[in-house]
Design an enzyme around this catalytic site. Structure first.
Site, short mmCIF file in Angstrom:
data_model
loop_
_atom_site.label_atom_id
_atom_site.label_comp_id
_atom_site.label_asym_id
_atom_site.label_seq_id
_atom_site.Cartn_x
_atom_site.Cartn_y
_atom_site.Cartn_z
N ILE A 89 0.79 -6.58 -13.67
CA ILE A 89 1.73 -7.21 -13.11
C ILE A 89 1.79 -6.67 -11.63
O ILE A 89 2.16 -5.26 -11.66
CB ILE A 89 3.02 -7.61 -13.64
CG1 ILE A 89 3.05 -8.31 -14.92
CG2 ILE A 89 4.06 -8.24 -12.89
CD1 ILE A 89 4.06 -8.11 -15.63
N CYS A 90 1.85 -7.34 -10.60
CA CYS A 90 2.06 -6.50 -9.18
C CYS A 90 3.49 -7.19 -8.92
O CYS A 90 3.68 -8.50 -8.60
CB CYS A 90 1.08 -7.05 -8.37
SG CYS A 90 1.57 -6.22 -6.65
#
Length: 217
Positions: A88-89
């Site tokens: 996840i960013c």
């Protein structure tokens, strides 16, 4: 594991259990409170609507001064989530983390990210390119992935009204099952303690922790 860290994690778990409105679930893996799973529903009006998304959560030794490591277990087609690894960013899981944040607030931020992708700062560049260049194709694929990979886990319904167990809120039963207790024992203790709703649980001495004490004795 430090006592302060353990108490912090236990309190966060109890807060999630008691907050029915958030639509978030968190549970431990093999009774290890440094390794958890979180789950939330896809937001309405998005390609993820109707899906149930499970997130793996690893708690670092110096939590809450460092963020939890979160990855999607559920495959999801989104610019800010790797379609291969679930990485996840999201800024609050990196340099914008603060000790005032919690697992619940991080999961709510992830849920919000499904509403407002940030293709300019992607985790999956290929998905971001489709999002920017052919949005309708992005929506179709995201919906297909939601349908294929994000079905509700067996026995889980975050909205259901329970009639099978004497009117006990099914979310309470599901949450307590994650601690390894049998459904039969959970129902017996909840009925004995007159707990049917989240409001009953909130009013119970020590809330979810009080029920856990009853289940252990």
């Amino acid at each position: 594991m430090s006592d302060n860290r353990s108490r912090r994690i236990a309190k966060e778990l109890a807060d999630v259990q008691q907050d029915k409105q958030a639509g978030i679930q968190v549970w431990t893996i093999n009774d290890d409170i440094s390794h958890l799973k979180g789950m939330f529903r896809g937001p309405e009006g998005t390609p993820y609507e109707g899906g149930y998304f499970v997130v793996d959560i690893e708690i670092p030794i110096d939590y809450p001064f460092r963020p939890p490591k979160m990855n999607f277990d559920t495959k999801i087609y989104h610019p800010n989530v790797s379609s291969q690894t679930g990485a996840i960013c999201l800024d609050i899981l990196k340099d914008q983390w603060s000790p005032v944040y919690t697992m619940k607030s991080a999961l709510i931020s992830l849920q919000s990210l499904l509403c407002t992708p940030e293709p300019s700062n992607p985790q999956d560049a290929q998905v971001a390119q489709v999002y920017l260049q052919n949005y309708q194709q992005f929506v179709r694929t995201a919906r297909e992935w939601t349908s294929s990979y994000a079905a509700a886990p067996a026995g889980v319904d975050l909205d259901a009204e329970n009639t099978e167990f004497g009117g006990i809120d099914p979310n309470i039963i599901t949450n307590l099952q994650q601690f390894g207790f049998s459904t039969e024992l959970i129902v017996r203790v909840l009925q004995r303690e007159h707990i049917k709703s989240q409001e009953d649980l909130k009013d119970y001495p020590n809330g979810i922790n009080g029920i856990l004490d009853q289940l252990l004795h």
